[in-house]
Design a protein around this motif. Structure first.
Motif, PDB file in Angstrom:
ATOM      1  N   VAL A  81       3.237   2.324  -7.721  1.00 38.50           N
ATOM      2  CA  VAL A  81       1.938   2.967  -7.490  1.00 38.50           C
ATOM      3  C   VAL A  81       1.817   4.244  -8.320  1.00 38.50           C
ATOM      4  O   VAL A  81       0.798   4.493  -8.978  1.00 38.50           O
ATOM      5  CB  VAL A  81       1.753   3.288  -5.995  1.00 38.50           C
TER       6      VAL A  81
ATOM      7  N   LEU B 289       0.809  -1.221   0.000  1.00 37.29           N
ATOM      8  CA  LEU B 289       0.000   0.000   0.000  1.00 37.29           C
ATOM      9  C   LEU B 289       0.844   1.275   0.000  1.00 37.29           C
ATOM     10  O   LEU B 289       0.389   2.326  -0.461  1.00 37.29           O
ATOM     11  CB  LEU B 289      -0.936   0.020   1.211  1.00 37.29           C
TER      12      LEU B 289
ATOM     13  N   VAL C 280      -0.995   4.766 -11.255  1.00 32.09           N
ATOM     14  CA  VAL C 280      -1.976   5.846 -11.139  1.00 32.09           C
ATOM     15  C   VAL C 280      -1.861   6.812 -12.319  1.00 32.09           C
ATOM     16  O   VAL C 280      -2.872   7.209 -12.918  1.00 32.09           O
ATOM     17  CB  VAL C 280      -1.788   6.603  -9.805  1.00 32.09           C
TER      18      VAL C 280
ATOM     19  N   TYR D 283      -5.705   0.695  -7.131  1.00 29.68           N
ATOM     20  CA  TYR D 283      -5.157   2.052  -7.309  1.00 29.68           C
ATOM     21  C   TYR D 283      -5.526   2.586  -8.702  1.00 29.68           C
ATOM     22  O   TYR D 283      -5.936   3.746  -8.856  1.00 29.68           O
ATOM     23  CB  TYR D 283      -3.639   2.050  -7.154  1.00 29.68           C
TER      24      TYR D 283
ATOM     25  N   PRO E  90       2.901   4.103  -1.153  1.00 30.55           N
ATOM     26  CA  PRO E  90       3.154   4.612  -2.509  1.00 30.55           C
ATOM     27  C   PRO E  90       4.641   4.601  -2.868  1.00 30.55           C
ATOM     28  O   PRO E  90       5.473   5.078  -2.110  1.00 30.55           O
ATOM     29  CB  PRO E  90       2.623   6.053  -2.446  1.00 30.55           C
TER      30      PRO E  90
END
Length: 204
Positions: free
Chosen positions: A21, A15, A25, A163, A17
Motif C-alpha cells: 500500500v 485494506l 500510494v 489506493y 496498510p
C-alpha cells in the motif's frame, strides 16, 4: 469455499496498510496514475511466489526451517531499508508528468514484485489463512486453493488500484506545496524503515 467470511477477511487483510500500500500510494504521488497501476500489478504479482509456496507445500519447509525463514526475512529487511534510504535521499521535486517512459513503469513494477516476494510473513500467512476455507468434503484441495488464491489476488489488485487513484486525486495539492512534499517523502521513508525494523524484530 468462497464464503462471505472469506471475502470479508480477505478485504480486511488487503485494506491494512503495509509495504504494498505504501509503495503504491507513494508511486501515485510521485509518478502519477499510470505508474500506480503498474505498482499495483507488481505488488499483486509479488504475492504469486507465496501462494505457490503454500499451494505446493513449500511453505511447510519455511515454517520448520529457521534458516530458510531467516535468510528470506533479512533479505526483505535490507530491501525495505534500501527503499527507506532511497526515498529519503530523493530530493527531486514532485512534478505532474504523465509521459513517463514505459521502461520506468517496468522498473516500478519490478520493485513492487521484489517488495512482496521478499516478505516471508506472506508465505506463513497464506499457509495459515487459505486452508481454513478449503472444503474437505469437496474433491481435490488444489483446485479450491487455486480459486481462493485467484480471488484474493483480484481483490488485492482492486484495492491497490483504488489506493493509487485516491492518492492521485490529492496529487495536485502535494505538487503545489514543497512542505507537503518534504513531509510525504520523510513519512514514506520512515514507513519503509519502520516496516523493515518490524520485520527484523519478528519471530515467526
Amino acid at each position: 469455499m468462497i464464503t462471505l467470511q472469506f471475502l470479508l477477511t480477505s478485504l480486511i487483510v488487503v485494506l491494512i496498510p503495509g509495504t504494498g500500500v505504501i509503495y503504491t500510494v507513494s508511486t501515485a504521488l510521485v509518478h502519477g496514475r499510470r505508474a500506480s497501476l503498474y505498482a499495483a500489478i507488481g505488488c499483486t504479482a509479488g504475492i504469486i511466489p507465496h501462494l505457490l509456496a503454500t499451494i505446493f507445500g513449500l511453505a511447510a519447509l519455511m515454517h520448520t526451517s529457521a534458516l530458510a525463514f531467516q535468510v528470506l526475512k533479512y533479505a526483505g529487511v535490507l530491501y525495505l531499508f534500501y527503499m527507506a534510504v532511497m526515498t529519503w535521499r530523493d530530493t527531486t521535486a514532485f512534478a505532474i508528468d504523465e509521459n513517463v517512459e514505459r521502461s520506468a513503469d517496468v522498473k516500478l513494477m519490478g520493485k513492487a514484485v521484489l517488495l512482496n516476494t521478499l516478505n516471508p510473513k506472506l508465505t506463513i500467512f497464506f499457509l495459515a489463512f487459505l486452508p481454513q476455507f478449503v472444503d474437505p468434503a469437496a474433491a481435490g484441495a488444489l483446485p479450491q486453493l487455486l480459486v481462493l488464491s485467484a480471488v484474493f489476488m483480484a481483490m488485492t489488485f482492486g484495492v491497490f488500484v483504488v489506493y493509487g487513484l485516491v492518492a492521485h486525486a490529492f496529487r495536485s495539492r502535494v505538487i503545489d506545496s514543497p512542505s507537503a512534499q518534504r513531509w510525504m517523502r520523510n513519512g514514506f521513508s520512515a514507513a519503509f524503515a519502520g516496516l523493515g525494523a518490524k520485520l527484523a524484530l519478528s519471530e515467526r
